[in-house]
Enzyme design. Structure first.
Site, PDB file in Angstrom:
ATOM      1  N   CYS A   1      -1.154  -6.635   8.126  1.00 25.09           N
ATOM      2  CA  CYS A   1      -0.377  -7.718   8.736  1.00 25.09           C
ATOM      3  C   CYS A   1      -0.982  -9.119   8.665  1.00 25.09           C
ATOM      4  CB  CYS A   1      -0.107  -7.384  10.204  1.00 25.09           C
ATOM      5  SG  CYS A   1       0.856  -5.891  10.462  1.00 25.09           S
TER       6      CYS A   1
ATOM      7  N   LYS B   1       6.996 -12.433  15.201  1.00 27.76           N
ATOM      8  CA  LYS B   1       5.584 -12.040  15.179  1.00 27.76           C
ATOM      9  C   LYS B   1       4.747 -13.067  14.423  1.00 27.76           C
ATOM     10  CE  LYS B   1       2.643  -8.308  13.375  1.00 27.76           C
ATOM     11  NZ  LYS B   1       2.631  -6.955  12.784  1.00 27.76           N
TER      12      LYS B   1
ATOM     13  N   SER C   1       1.254  -7.546  16.776  1.00 25.88           N
ATOM     14  CA  SER C   1       2.048  -6.316  16.681  1.00 25.88           C
ATOM     15  C   SER C   1       2.281  -5.732  18.068  1.00 25.88           C
ATOM     16  CB  SER C   1       1.325  -5.284  15.800  1.00 25.88           C
ATOM     17  OG  SER C   1       1.137  -5.766  14.499  1.00 25.88           O
TER      18      SER C   1
ATOM     19  N   ASP D   1       5.828  -7.863   4.996  1.00 23.62           N
ATOM     20  CA  ASP D   1       4.387  -8.151   4.999  1.00 23.62           C
ATOM     21  C   ASP D   1       3.551  -7.110   4.269  1.00 23.62           C
ATOM     22  OD1 ASP D   1       4.705  -6.146   6.931  1.00 23.62           O
ATOM     23  OD2 ASP D   1       3.291  -7.048   8.339  1.00 23.62           O
ATOM     24  N   ASN D   2       3.965  -5.870   4.274  1.00 17.59           N
ATOM     25  CA  ASN D   2       3.222  -4.791   3.594  1.00 17.59           C
ATOM     26  C   ASN D   2       4.071  -3.535   3.575  1.00 17.59           C
ATOM     27  OD1 ASN D   2       1.492  -5.151   6.539  1.00 17.59           O
ATOM     28  ND2 ASN D   2       2.549  -3.222   6.203  1.00 17.59           N
TER      29      ASN D   2
ATOM     30  N   HIS E   1       0.793 -13.249  14.646  1.00 18.75           N
ATOM     31  CA  HIS E   1      -0.362 -12.436  14.254  1.00 18.75           C
ATOM     32  C   HIS E   1      -1.416 -13.206  13.463  1.00 18.75           C
ATOM     33  CE1 HIS E   1      -1.511  -7.918  13.774  1.00 18.75           C
ATOM     34  NE2 HIS E   1      -2.389  -8.631  14.483  1.00 18.75           N
TER      35      HIS E   1
ATOM     36  N   ARG F   1       0.269 -12.541   6.405  1.00 19.03           N
ATOM     37  CA  ARG F   1       0.948 -13.672   7.049  1.00 19.03           C
ATOM     38  C   ARG F   1       0.233 -14.983   6.781  1.00 19.03           C
ATOM     39  NH1 ARG F   1       4.713 -11.211  10.589  1.00 19.03           N
ATOM     40  NH2 ARG F   1       4.524  -8.981  10.183  1.00 19.03           N
TER      41      ARG F   1
ATOM     42  N   LYS G   1       1.139   1.461   3.326  1.00 19.57           N
ATOM     43  CA  LYS G   1       0.392   0.445   4.071  1.00 19.57           C
ATOM     44  C   LYS G   1      -1.118   0.715   4.040  1.00 19.57           C
ATOM     45  CE  LYS G   1       0.038  -1.568   8.720  1.00 19.57           C
ATOM     46  NZ  LYS G   1       0.655  -1.652  10.065  1.00 19.57           N
TER      47      LYS G   1
ATOM     48  N   ASP H   1       8.504  -6.323   8.930  1.00 16.68           N
ATOM     49  CA  ASP H   1       7.178  -5.781   9.234  1.00 16.68           C
ATOM     50  C   ASP H   1       7.121  -4.304   8.855  1.00 16.68           C
ATOM     51  OD1 ASP H   1       4.631  -5.483  10.193  1.00 16.68           O
ATOM     52  OD2 ASP H   1       5.078  -6.037  12.254  1.00 16.68           O
ATOM     53  N   ASP H   2       6.139  -3.943   8.021  1.00 17.80           N
ATOM     54  CA  ASP H   2       5.939  -2.544   7.610  1.00 17.80           C
ATOM     55  C   ASP H   2       7.175  -1.948   6.938  1.00 17.80           C
ATOM     56  OD1 ASP H   2       3.467  -2.811   8.770  1.00 17.80           O
ATOM     57  OD2 ASP H   2       3.614  -1.031  10.033  1.00 17.80           O
TER      58      ASP H   2
ATOM     59  N   HIS I   1       8.024  -2.191  12.300  1.00 16.93           N
ATOM     60  CA  HIS I   1       6.708  -1.680  12.698  1.00 16.93           C
ATOM     61  C   HIS I   1       6.864  -0.625  13.798  1.00 16.93           C
ATOM     62  CE1 HIS I   1       2.507  -1.733  14.045  1.00 16.93           C
ATOM     63  NE2 HIS I   1       2.193  -2.528  13.032  1.00 16.93           N
TER      64      HIS I   1
END
Length: 521
Positions: A77, A131, A159, A288-289, A133, A81, A309, A37-38, A236
């Site tokens: 996010c 996660k 998140s 994810d990003n 989301h 996903r 992001k 994540d992130d 994240h």
């Protein structure tokens, strides 16, 4: 655009499953999808970061295939996903604009086919840890993973910064961000039951890892093919870590968080090997990003790429991508072929014999050529960029082929004025570029030097990209927005519904049992 029609994608799927994996059900390959994540393109040691401690992911890269042009479908996010699980750009499934919150009414529509649903049809055990989301449906559990093809779920469904952030580091060090003070504490779900609220971040990653390794061991012993979707909360903001990883690196809170993620990957890889299924397990790692630059040094690193992001610059969506499968994927390879998260579903379905849906547009293509052939070529000719808040009246922000990228629109996001490049700042509004900005990403991956629009090179390349973009957008139907369905107090996950004062009263702890020995796992 994809080089082949939908019918050819289906044919390739069937051909790959017959030629590469002409085996019985008991020998179907296991699938492990690791999703950070992130995490920025430049955050891992194997992608060039000088002080990150990521030995397990670095080893996975050495033992497998590392992508240098691999993309998430979105710079934020929820849509990213949705895309990785469905093989479709997020606008088609209605996961726009932005992301789901605690009280969101909507979720991933049940008429979408996820990787888990496809694999269950061919005999797989399926589990998600981490996660989600993609909506919860509150205490009715309408959109939890267990309604989307997953047998089991352990995780926080959004998140962790969407909850009050109190303690992030062992034993009681506060978080570097107060997050959302007026929201409910973060719930930890086991299947459709909240077993802890607030979730203990100082033990969370090991709980996740215990559940994942137990799932692997149980199904390997039963000779049941399995799909594990390991969707980490790391890295994240606000970063967190257990006792073992607190102040364990020279890179601060981001480094500690990343080191804990990497350790979890190591435990999962060890469980695969010790369970005797190493050579029959396909493992893929990505994120994810891009990094949240507004968090400065605690937000991750995009390496030599522009912005992060929330943007459709390269730093927002180009991600690490690492694939490993001993005996099938030649170790130590690096590929420059164009690929992305939407390609995971058709690739996995090709490997397993699952059926690619034919009643809808699938944006992904089978990556088997890249994965299982030395210097294999991609079936993908173009990749398309949608912003964090796409709108039907605007459509695409950017398009790229194997060399060039054109920006029709740009905007900044998730970045403060302290950062050196004002194009990235959150205050930098949407700009329409007429004519579009054009970059050669092979010689200018940092998107620093746009090609002069008066040159023959620009005119020739741009004419081709514009034609492909127009053809794509003619078929890019936006599904009804799930985000626009709004929010409701009734949809806030709470383990003590009806309590007061709401939502701070949502508190419980039923998580003292071991996820390693629980019959669920």
């Amino acid at each position: 655009m994809i080089r082949s029609a939908t019918s050819r994608v289906v044919w390739c799927t069937l051909l790959a499953s017959l030629c590469l994996y002409q085996v019985s059900s008991a020998a179907k390959p296991n699938i492990v999808l690791l999703f950070a994540d992130d995490l920025g393109y430049g955050d891992l040691g194997c992608y060039g970061h000088p002080t990150s401690h990521s030995p397990n992911l670095d080893r996975m890269s050495q033992e497998g295939l590392r992508f240098t042009q691999f993309y998430s479908a979105s710079p934020v996010c929820s849509p990213s996903r949705a895309a990785i699980l469905t093989g479709r750009y997020q606008i088609r499934s209605g996961i726009w604009p932005g992301v789901f919150g605690q009280s969101s009414v909507g979720g991933l529509p049940h008429n979408e086919t996820t990787i888990a649903e496809g694999l269950k049809e061919v005999g797989y055990a399926t589990t998600i840890v981490g996660k989600w989301h993609l909506g919860t449906g509150g205490n009715n559990h309408t959109y939890l993973p267990t309604t989307q093809g997953f047998d089991h779920y352990l995780g926080i469904p959004f998140s962790h910064d969407m909850c009050p952030c109190i303690i992030c580091f062992y034993p009681n060090t506060s978080c570097y961000d107060q997050c959302r003070k007026g929201s409910a504490p973060c719930p930890l779900y086991s299947d459709d039951e909240i077993v802890q609220q607030p979730a203990d971040l100082t033990t969370l990653t090991q709980r996740y890892t215990d559940a994942a390794t137990a799932f692997i061991q149980k199904n390997a012993a039963a000779k049941t093919p399995f799909f594990l979707y390991m969707a980490y909360q790391h890295t994240h903001h606000p970063q967190f870590a257990s006792q073992k990883f607190r102040n364990a690196t020279t890179r601060g809170t981001m480094g500690d968080s990343l080191m804990e993620l990497d350790d979890s990957v190591g435990q999962i890889m060890a469980a695969i090997k010790e369970s005797g299924v190493d050579e029959n397990t396909f493992v893929f790692f990505t994120a994810d990003n891009g990094p949240s630059l507004t968090r400065e040094v605690r937000g991750g690193n995009q390496g030599l790429l522009k912005c992060g992001k929330g943007t459709t610059y390269e730093g927002g969506q180009r991600e690490p991508g690492i694939a490993r499968m001993p005996g099938k994927i030649t170790p130590g390879q690096i590929t420059k072929e164009l690929s992305g998260t939407v390609d995971i579903l058709p690739t996995v379905f090709a490997m397993t014999g699952a059926k690619v849906p034919t009643d809808r547009i699938i944006d992904g293509v089978d990556m088997s050529n890249i994965l299982f052939q030395t210097n294999g070529k991609s079936e993908r000719s173009h990749y398309f960029y949608y912003p964090k808040n796409p709108e039907p009246t605007i459509g695409l922000y950017a398009i790229r082929d194997d060399t060039y990228k054109a920006h029709f629109y740009t905007e900044g996001s998730h970045c403060g004025h302290e950062y050196r490049d004002e194009d990235c700042w959150g205050s930098t509004r949407q700009a329409k570029h007429t004519p579009p900005l054009l970059f050669n990403l092979l010689v200018d991956p940092s998107e620093g030097y746009p090609i002069d629009n008066r040159t023959d090179e620009y005119k020739t390349v741009m004419a081709g990209l514009q034609k492909v973009a127009d053809e794509f957008q003619a078929k890019a139907e936006f599904g009804g927005s799930q985000i626009h369905r709004g929010s409701s107090k009734a949809d806030v996950p709470c383990c003590t519904p009806g309590c007061t004062p709401f939502p701070s009263c949502c508190r419980c702890d039923k998580s003292t049992y071991s996820f390693k020995t629980s019959p669920r796992w």
